[in-house]
Each structure stands twice: as C-alpha cells, then as structure tokens.
Scaffold this motif. Structure first.
Motif, short mmCIF file in Angstrom:
data_model
loop_
_atom_site.label_atom_id
_atom_site.label_comp_id
_atom_site.label_asym_id
_atom_site.label_seq_id
_atom_site.Cartn_x
_atom_site.Cartn_y
_atom_site.Cartn_z
N VAL A 50 15.48 3.55 -5.67
CA VAL A 50 14.90 4.40 -5.21
C VAL A 50 15.65 5.71 -4.41
O VAL A 50 15.46 6.75 -4.77
N ALA A 51 16.71 5.20 -3.76
CA ALA A 51 17.56 6.10 -3.04
C ALA A 51 18.34 6.96 -4.16
O ALA A 51 18.28 8.12 -4.08
N PHE A 52 18.62 6.24 -5.52
CA PHE A 52 19.15 7.36 -6.30
C PHE A 52 18.42 8.05 -7.09
O PHE A 52 18.69 9.42 -7.41
N ASP A 65 0.94 18.22 3.24
CA ASP A 65 2.20 18.06 2.19
C ASP A 65 2.66 16.61 2.32
O ASP A 65 2.87 15.77 1.39
N MET A 66 3.02 16.06 3.60
CA MET A 66 3.59 14.93 3.97
C MET A 66 2.60 13.75 3.40
O MET A 66 2.93 12.63 2.92
N ALA A 67 1.35 13.69 3.61
CA ALA A 67 0.24 12.71 3.12
C ALA A 67 0.36 12.54 1.84
O ALA A 67 0.63 11.52 1.26
N VAL A 68 0.56 13.82 0.96
CA VAL A 68 0.85 13.72 -0.36
C VAL A 68 1.90 12.90 -0.94
O VAL A 68 1.80 12.20 -1.69
N GLY A 69 2.92 13.31 -0.15
CA GLY A 69 4.10 12.88 -0.64
C GLY A 69 4.18 11.36 -0.31
O GLY A 69 4.78 10.59 -0.95
N VAL A 70 3.73 10.75 0.99
CA VAL A 70 3.58 9.32 1.09
C VAL A 70 2.79 8.54 0.11
O VAL A 70 3.17 7.52 -0.40
N ILE A 71 1.63 8.87 -0.25
CA ILE A 71 0.83 8.56 -1.27
C ILE A 71 1.61 8.49 -2.86
O ILE A 71 1.63 7.56 -3.24
N ILE A 72 2.09 9.56 -3.07
CA ILE A 72 3.12 9.56 -4.43
C ILE A 72 4.24 8.70 -4.20
O ILE A 72 4.64 7.98 -5.05
N GLY A 73 4.81 8.48 -3.12
CA GLY A 73 5.85 7.54 -2.77
C GLY A 73 5.49 6.26 -2.91
O GLY A 73 6.18 5.34 -3.51
N GLY A 74 4.29 5.78 -2.41
CA GLY A 74 3.97 4.56 -2.62
C GLY A 74 3.67 4.14 -4.00
O GLY A 74 4.14 2.99 -4.23
N ALA A 75 3.27 5.03 -4.65
CA ALA A 75 3.05 4.67 -6.15
C ALA A 75 4.26 4.70 -6.97
O ALA A 75 4.49 3.86 -7.66
N VAL A 112 9.03 1.41 -9.50
CA VAL A 112 10.51 1.01 -9.32
C VAL A 112 10.63 -0.53 -8.98
O VAL A 112 11.25 -1.03 -9.61
N SER A 113 9.55 -1.15 -8.12
CA SER A 113 9.56 -2.47 -7.86
C SER A 113 9.36 -3.31 -9.26
O SER A 113 9.86 -4.25 -9.56
N SER A 114 8.48 -2.54 -10.04
CA SER A 114 8.04 -3.26 -11.28
C SER A 114 9.15 -3.19 -12.27
O SER A 114 9.50 -4.13 -12.88
N MET A 115 9.81 -2.12 -12.18
CA MET A 115 11.18 -1.79 -13.20
C MET A 115 12.07 -2.93 -12.82
O MET A 115 12.82 -3.47 -13.50
N VAL A 116 12.51 -3.11 -11.51
CA VAL A 116 13.44 -3.89 -11.02
C VAL A 116 13.07 -5.47 -11.33
O VAL A 116 13.85 -6.18 -11.61
N ASP A 117 11.69 -5.78 -10.83
CA ASP A 117 11.42 -7.01 -10.96
C ASP A 117 11.18 -7.71 -12.48
O ASP A 117 11.50 -8.76 -12.80
#
Length: 130
Positions: free
Chosen positions: A85-87, A18-28, A33-38
């Motif tokens: 991301v925190a929000f 579950d944690m591995a899936v969360g990390v992968i989804i979190g990276g995507a 989010v970075s694209s939205m901000v940039d």
C-alpha cells in the motif's frame, strides 16, 4: 440550533467531502491489496520458503487455559500489506507531483496591456516623434 448549523457547514466543506471520498476509496483499495497479498503473493512466498503458510505461524506462551498465542505469521502478512500500500501511494504521489510540475513549467500567456497602458504608450510614442 447554532451547533447543528455549524456542524452542517463544517461537514459540507469541500475538504471534508474529499477526505470522505478518499477514505472510502482507500478502504476498497485496501481490500484489493489484502486480497493480492493473501491470495497471490503469500502463496508464492510460501512456495519459495518450503510451503510455509504464514497465517499458521504462531508461538504459544504457556499451556492450558491461560496460554497466550503470538501470531507472528499474520504480522508478517500485514507488514507485506502495508509495504505494498505504501509503495502504491508513493507511486501515486510521485505521478501527481510530476503532473503538477508540468503545469507550473508552462509559461503563462502575457497579459494584454490595459487601455490605460495603451494610451500611455501612444503618448510616449507621440512625444518621441516630436
């Protein structure tokens, strides 16, 4: 062989997967989010602040070959990334907690009495009638 078997058991536990899936989804999600901000927010903020490109905001210490560059514009952009991301994570956790509370509030159906309890109730009723 014991070490490899132990590691395999650890890696295949539900929480690790579950944690591995969360990390992968979190990276995507982080890329989105970075694209939205940039690409969306920072140009708008730049327009409001007089067309300032935050990625070009730097302060140089010294001159020549040993000059150090402080890229505080990039830092500001990363802070905005983090806040977004925190929000989003806050909203997700708030939603999950709301769903969990609804499940807890639902009363459980009363359990049907066992055969033994039914028999004892019948005996009690018979004794009352005598």
């Amino acid at each position: 062989m014991g070490f490899i078997k132990e590691f395999k058991e650890f890696a295949m536990k539900g929480n690790v997967m579950d944690m591995a899936v969360g990390v992968i989804i979190g990276g995507a999600f982080g890329k989105i989010v970075s694209s939205m901000v940039d690409d969306i927010l920072m140009p708008l903020v730049g327009m409001v602040t007089g067309n300032i490109d935050f990625t070009n905001l730097v302060y140089k210490f010294g001159e020549g070959e040993f000059a150090a560059t402080l890229k505080y514009g990039t830092f500001i952009q990363n802070v905005v990334d983090f806040l977004i991301v925190a929000f989003c994570i806050f909203l997700m956790i708030k939603g999950i907690n709301k769903i969990s509370k609804k499940k807890e509030e639902e009363p459980a159906a009363p359990a049907e009495p066992s055969n033994e309890e039914k028999l004892l109730s019948e005996i009690r009723d018979l004794l009352k009638n005598k």
